[in-house]
Design a protein around this motif. Structure first.
Motif, PDB file in Angstrom:
ATOM      1  N   CYS A  64       0.823  -1.208   0.000  1.00  0.00           N
ATOM      2  CA  CYS A  64       0.000   0.000   0.000  1.00  0.00           C
ATOM      3  C   CYS A  64       0.854   1.254   0.000  1.00  0.00           C
ATOM      4  N   PHE A  65       2.150   1.109  -0.192  1.00  0.00           N
ATOM      5  CA  PHE A  65       3.064   2.245  -0.289  1.00  0.00           C
ATOM      6  C   PHE A  65       3.615   2.326  -1.715  1.00  0.00           C
TER       7      PHE A  65
ATOM      8  N   TYR B  53       5.174  11.470   0.741  1.00  0.00           N
ATOM      9  CA  TYR B  53       3.879  11.048   0.211  1.00  0.00           C
ATOM     10  C   TYR B  53       3.854   9.547  -0.057  1.00  0.00           C
ATOM     11  N   GLY B  54       4.933   9.035  -0.641  1.00  0.00           N
ATOM     12  CA  GLY B  54       4.967   7.621  -0.981  1.00  0.00           C
ATOM     13  C   GLY B  54       4.963   6.705   0.231  1.00  0.00           C
TER      14      GLY B  54
ATOM     15  N   CYS C  61      -3.883   2.599  -2.230  1.00  0.00           N
ATOM     16  CA  CYS C  61      -2.472   2.482  -2.585  1.00  0.00           C
ATOM     17  C   CYS C  61      -2.036   3.775  -3.249  1.00  0.00           C
ATOM     18  N   ILE C  62      -0.745   3.928  -3.394  1.00  0.00           N
ATOM     19  CA  ILE C  62      -0.169   5.139  -3.979  1.00  0.00           C
ATOM     20  C   ILE C  62       0.675   4.736  -5.172  1.00  0.00           C
ATOM     21  N   SER C  63       0.458   5.396  -6.274  1.00  0.00           N
ATOM     22  CA  SER C  63       1.216   5.083  -7.485  1.00  0.00           C
ATOM     23  C   SER C  63       2.425   5.994  -7.606  1.00  0.00           C
ATOM     24  N   LEU C  64       3.367   5.582  -8.413  1.00  0.00           N
ATOM     25  CA  LEU C  64       4.551   6.406  -8.654  1.00  0.00           C
ATOM     26  C   LEU C  64       4.196   7.690  -9.380  1.00  0.00           C
TER      27      LEU C  64
ATOM     28  N   ARG D 148       2.769  -1.224   7.870  1.00  0.00           N
ATOM     29  CA  ARG D 148       4.185  -0.855   7.777  1.00  0.00           C
ATOM     30  C   ARG D 148       5.079  -2.018   8.200  1.00  0.00           C
ATOM     31  N   VAL D 149       4.709  -2.669   9.281  1.00  0.00           N
ATOM     32  CA  VAL D 149       5.491  -3.810   9.739  1.00  0.00           C
ATOM     33  C   VAL D 149       5.405  -4.950   8.737  1.00  0.00           C
ATOM     34  N   ARG D 150       4.235  -5.145   8.137  1.00  0.00           N
ATOM     35  CA  ARG D 150       4.073  -6.220   7.158  1.00  0.00           C
ATOM     36  C   ARG D 150       4.941  -5.996   5.929  1.00  0.00           C
ATOM     37  N   VAL D 151       5.011  -4.763   5.471  1.00  0.00           N
ATOM     38  CA  VAL D 151       5.751  -4.460   4.243  1.00  0.00           C
ATOM     39  C   VAL D 151       7.245  -4.271   4.509  1.00  0.00           C
TER      40      VAL D 151
END
Length: 356
Positions: free
Chosen positions: A35-36, A66-67, A86-89, A127-130
């Protein structure tokens, strides 16, 4: 900012951000969901080796902010758990460009917001998962008895032990038979020397195995408040305070700097005092196409803060950080070097010569 600077910023972001992210997010989490905007691997590449070009290609601090769904001023929200969307580039590129050319944040369709979990209330779950925890994998430590045996199991020590046993036996026999009453002292002295050498070696190895154990707190900004958190609870996106005497708990990029200087000899072997610049300064220099080779915005985990104050954005923690990779390498037993092989062969020859 002038139109020319705006065009330069757009050129940097357009030409660098999109091509540099093959396979982004493929390794994040057990289900591959991210999701980042960035993956741990992509963030790691900023530090090994240090890459100002890579930092600028991700949009500088504004793009990272932001990302990674954080705030450079207020930090993470203390009640964050699960994140939606989610956030795209492309969004990261737009934010970085807009923040560089204007003073206000653009309103995009997927602004960051926290979705509270109804089934799992673990803090910073996504955050911990990713990105993982700021905790190195547990390694099996040798007990003190095993360290004593390893120190004793040396050819020279074994040869001295045999010589001491023979000398002590003969000395005791002579003393019991009414001959010399002091010959046994030599054997005892050798035994005492062996005990001292083996014990000192085992104690030294025991201390080395435990000197990297970290149990301390660091000061971070969360929900616009400065609080203390355990180093293991630090996560990617946190804003960490730095002051003289601190040891950087994770890799990151400087947000504010008031004369920051670091000693990175632990990671690089260089004892130079490295002056740190903010990510904003470095990105502005890149935008203006001014040489910034001597400007360093990166904080390396394990480095010592020698002077100055500041804050930095955490980008890599635990096994993904520089310190984590170094410790992981030390935990793996490596093959003996050619010099060690030759010394072992020499010790073996000395042992056989002594027995002869």
């Amino acid at each position: 900012m002038s139109t020319r600077d705006s065009n330069n910023s757009e050129g940097i972001l357009t030409s660098a951000v999109v091509p540099s992210v093959p396979g982004l997010g493929a390794e994040n989490g057990p289900d591959g969901a991210n999701c980042f905007a960035f993956s741990p691997t992509q963030l790691n590449e900023l530090f090994n080796p240090k890459s100002v070009e890579g930092f600028c290609s991700l949009g500088g601090l504004y793009g990272l902010e932001y990302g990674l769904r954080t705030d450079l001023t207020a930090g993470l929200q203390s009640d964050e758990s699960l994140l939606s969307g989610c956030i795209s580039l492309e969004d990261v590129k737009q934010v970085a460009l807009a923040k560089t050319t204007r003073s206000q944040r653009p309103l995009l369709s997927n602004q960051v917001h926290v979705a509270r979990s109804k089934t799992d209330g673990l803090p910073f779950h996504d955050r911990v998962r990713v990105f993982g925890r700021n905790l190195l994998p547990a390694t099996k430590r040798k007990g003190f008895g095993r360290l004593l045996w390893d120190a004793y199991n040396d050819r020279i020590i074994l040869l001295l032990t045999a010589a001491a046993v023979v000398s002590l036996s003969l000395g005791i026999y002579e003393a019991a038979s009414g001959q010399s009453q002091v010959d046994w002292i030599e054997g005892v002295a050798v035994c005492v020397a062996i005990f001292i050498v083996v014990s000192a070696t085992a104690v030294n190895d025991w201390q080395k195995e435990r000197q990297f154990k970290v149990d301390r707190e660091v000061r971070v900004i969360r929900s616009n408040q400065s609080i203390m958190v355990h180093i293991h609870d630090l996560t990617v996106g946190d804003i960490v305070h730095l002051e003289p005497g601190d040891c950087a708990p994770a890799d990151g990029v400087v947000v504010t700097s008031y004369g920051l200087r670091c000693d990175e000899s632990m990671a690089t072997g260089e004892s130079d005092h490295i002056e740190k610049h903010t990510g904003f300064e470095v990105f502005d220099m890149a935008t203006a196409k001014v040489s910034n080779e001597d400007m360093d915005p990166f904080i390396i985990s394990g480095s010592k803060i020698l002077e100055g104050l500041g804050t930095y954005l955490v980008l890599s923690v635990g096994p993904n950080s520089t310190h984590g990779r170094i410790m992981a390498g030390l935990a793996v037993e490596s093959d003996p070097t050619p010099l060690q092989v030759k010394l072992s062969r020499l010790a073996k020859w000395i042992g056989w010569f002594g027995l002869g």
